[in-house]
Design a protein around this motif. Structure first.
Motif, short mmCIF file in Angstrom:
data_model
loop_
_atom_site.label_atom_id
_atom_site.label_comp_id
_atom_site.label_asym_id
_atom_site.label_seq_id
_atom_site.Cartn_x
_atom_site.Cartn_y
_atom_site.Cartn_z
N ASP A 1 -12.83 -37.97 -28.28
CA ASP A 1 -12.78 -36.78 -29.15
C ASP A 1 -14.16 -36.39 -29.68
O ASP A 1 -14.36 -35.26 -30.09
N GLU A 2 -15.09 -37.30 -29.66
CA GLU A 2 -16.45 -37.00 -30.12
C GLU A 2 -17.35 -36.54 -28.98
O GLU A 2 -18.49 -36.16 -29.20
N MET A 3 -16.82 -36.58 -27.76
CA MET A 3 -17.62 -36.21 -26.59
C MET A 3 -17.46 -34.72 -26.31
O MET A 3 -16.85 -33.99 -27.06
N GLY A 4 -17.99 -34.27 -25.21
CA GLY A 4 -18.00 -32.85 -24.85
C GLY A 4 -16.63 -32.26 -24.61
O GLY A 4 -15.63 -32.97 -24.50
N PHE A 5 -16.60 -30.95 -24.48
CA PHE A 5 -15.37 -30.18 -24.32
C PHE A 5 -14.53 -30.67 -23.14
O PHE A 5 -13.32 -30.81 -23.24
N LEU A 6 -15.16 -30.93 -22.02
CA LEU A 6 -14.42 -31.30 -20.81
C LEU A 6 -13.62 -32.57 -21.03
O LEU A 6 -12.44 -32.64 -20.69
N LEU A 7 -14.23 -33.58 -21.59
CA LEU A 7 -13.51 -34.83 -21.83
C LEU A 7 -12.42 -34.67 -22.89
O LEU A 7 -11.34 -35.24 -22.77
N LYS A 8 -12.70 -33.88 -23.91
CA LYS A 8 -11.70 -33.67 -24.96
C LYS A 8 -10.47 -32.92 -24.43
O LYS A 8 -9.37 -33.10 -24.93
N SER A 9 -10.67 -32.10 -23.41
CA SER A 9 -9.57 -31.28 -22.91
C SER A 9 -8.64 -32.02 -21.94
O SER A 9 -7.60 -31.48 -21.57
N VAL A 10 -8.98 -33.24 -21.56
CA VAL A 10 -8.11 -34.01 -20.68
C VAL A 10 -6.84 -34.37 -21.46
O VAL A 10 -6.91 -34.99 -22.51
N PRO A 11 -5.66 -33.96 -20.95
CA PRO A 11 -4.43 -34.24 -21.69
C PRO A 11 -4.06 -35.72 -21.61
O PRO A 11 -4.32 -36.38 -20.61
N ALA A 12 -3.45 -36.22 -22.65
CA ALA A 12 -2.98 -37.61 -22.66
C ALA A 12 -1.71 -37.74 -21.83
O ALA A 12 -1.45 -38.78 -21.23
N ARG A 13 -0.90 -36.68 -21.78
CA ARG A 13 0.36 -36.70 -21.05
C ARG A 13 0.51 -35.40 -20.26
O ARG A 13 -0.03 -34.38 -20.64
N LEU A 14 1.27 -35.46 -19.20
CA LEU A 14 1.57 -34.28 -18.40
C LEU A 14 3.08 -34.15 -18.31
O LEU A 14 3.78 -35.08 -17.93
N SER A 15 3.58 -33.00 -18.70
CA SER A 15 5.01 -32.72 -18.59
C SER A 15 5.23 -31.78 -17.41
O SER A 15 4.51 -30.80 -17.25
N ILE A 16 6.24 -32.11 -16.62
CA ILE A 16 6.57 -31.29 -15.45
C ILE A 16 8.07 -31.07 -15.42
O ILE A 16 8.84 -32.02 -15.56
N ASP B 1 26.92 -30.09 -8.47
CA ASP B 1 26.50 -31.31 -7.78
C ASP B 1 25.49 -31.04 -6.66
O ASP B 1 25.09 -31.95 -5.95
N SER B 2 25.05 -29.78 -6.53
CA SER B 2 24.00 -29.42 -5.57
C SER B 2 22.71 -29.03 -6.27
O SER B 2 21.77 -28.56 -5.62
N ILE B 3 22.66 -29.21 -7.60
CA ILE B 3 21.49 -28.87 -8.40
C ILE B 3 20.93 -30.15 -9.00
O ILE B 3 21.67 -30.95 -9.58
N TYR B 4 19.60 -30.34 -8.86
CA TYR B 4 18.98 -31.58 -9.31
C TYR B 4 17.79 -31.27 -10.22
O TYR B 4 16.69 -31.00 -9.73
N PRO B 5 18.00 -31.29 -11.53
CA PRO B 5 16.88 -31.05 -12.45
C PRO B 5 16.07 -32.32 -12.67
O PRO B 5 16.62 -33.42 -12.75
N ILE B 6 14.76 -32.17 -12.73
CA ILE B 6 13.86 -33.29 -12.99
C ILE B 6 12.93 -32.89 -14.13
O ILE B 6 12.26 -31.86 -14.04
N GLU B 7 12.90 -33.68 -15.17
CA GLU B 7 11.96 -33.47 -16.27
C GLU B 7 11.13 -34.75 -16.37
O GLU B 7 11.66 -35.80 -16.70
N GLU B 8 9.87 -34.64 -16.02
CA GLU B 8 8.98 -35.81 -16.03
C GLU B 8 7.95 -35.69 -17.14
O GLU B 8 7.42 -34.62 -17.39
N ASP B 9 7.68 -36.80 -17.76
CA ASP B 9 6.62 -36.89 -18.75
C ASP B 9 5.75 -38.06 -18.30
O ASP B 9 6.17 -39.21 -18.37
N ILE B 10 4.55 -37.74 -17.81
CA ILE B 10 3.68 -38.73 -17.19
C ILE B 10 2.50 -39.02 -18.10
O ILE B 10 1.81 -38.11 -18.55
N SER B 11 2.25 -40.29 -18.34
CA SER B 11 1.08 -40.69 -19.12
C SER B 11 -0.14 -40.61 -18.23
O SER B 11 -0.16 -41.18 -17.14
#
Length: 114
Positions: free
Chosen positions: A81-96, A51-61
């Motif tokens: 997806d048809e644009m340059g590398f930088l734009l294609k590499s932006v993730p749709a979701r972030l997991s933390i 009861d002193s441990i607090y896990p957080i799993e977030e999935d952010i759009s």
């Protein structure tokens, strides 16, 4: 004898006085292969109360790539997806994954989970 009310009172007092839970593990884009459940088991087996441990799993759009289009100088429409590398590499979701423990257990937990 410590009662549930005493424990709750202490947790509230600590929170109000900025002595709340401390983060001992933080991993955006979980990649190391560490499983958050394994971390919790290690902490609990080291006598840190559950009861002193607090896990957080977030999935952010972050971005809905289907809703974005680009108009080229020619007037043609393109997707991310048809644009340059930088734009294609932006993730749709972030997991933390994060794990917090009550401040009193933070030093011990940081030794267990480097």
């Amino acid at each position: 004898m410590t009662t549930t009310n005493d424990t709750l009172r202490e947790k509230i007092w600590n929170f109000i006085n900025r002595r709340g839970p401390k983060m001992i593990y933080d991993e955006p884009y979980p990649q190391t292969g560490k499983n958050i459940h394994d971390i919790l088991e290690k902490l609990e087996s080291s006598n840190i109360p559950k009861d002193s441990i607090y896990p957080i799993e977030e999935d952010i759009s972050i971005i809905d790539k289907k809703r974005i289009s680009f108009i080229r100088k020619t007037g043609d429409e393109s997707t991310i997806d048809e644009m340059g590398f930088l734009l294609k590499s932006v993730p749709a979701r972030l997991s933390i994954n994060r794990v917090y423990v009550d401040a009193i257990f933070a030093p011990k937990a940081r030794e267990i989970i480097p």
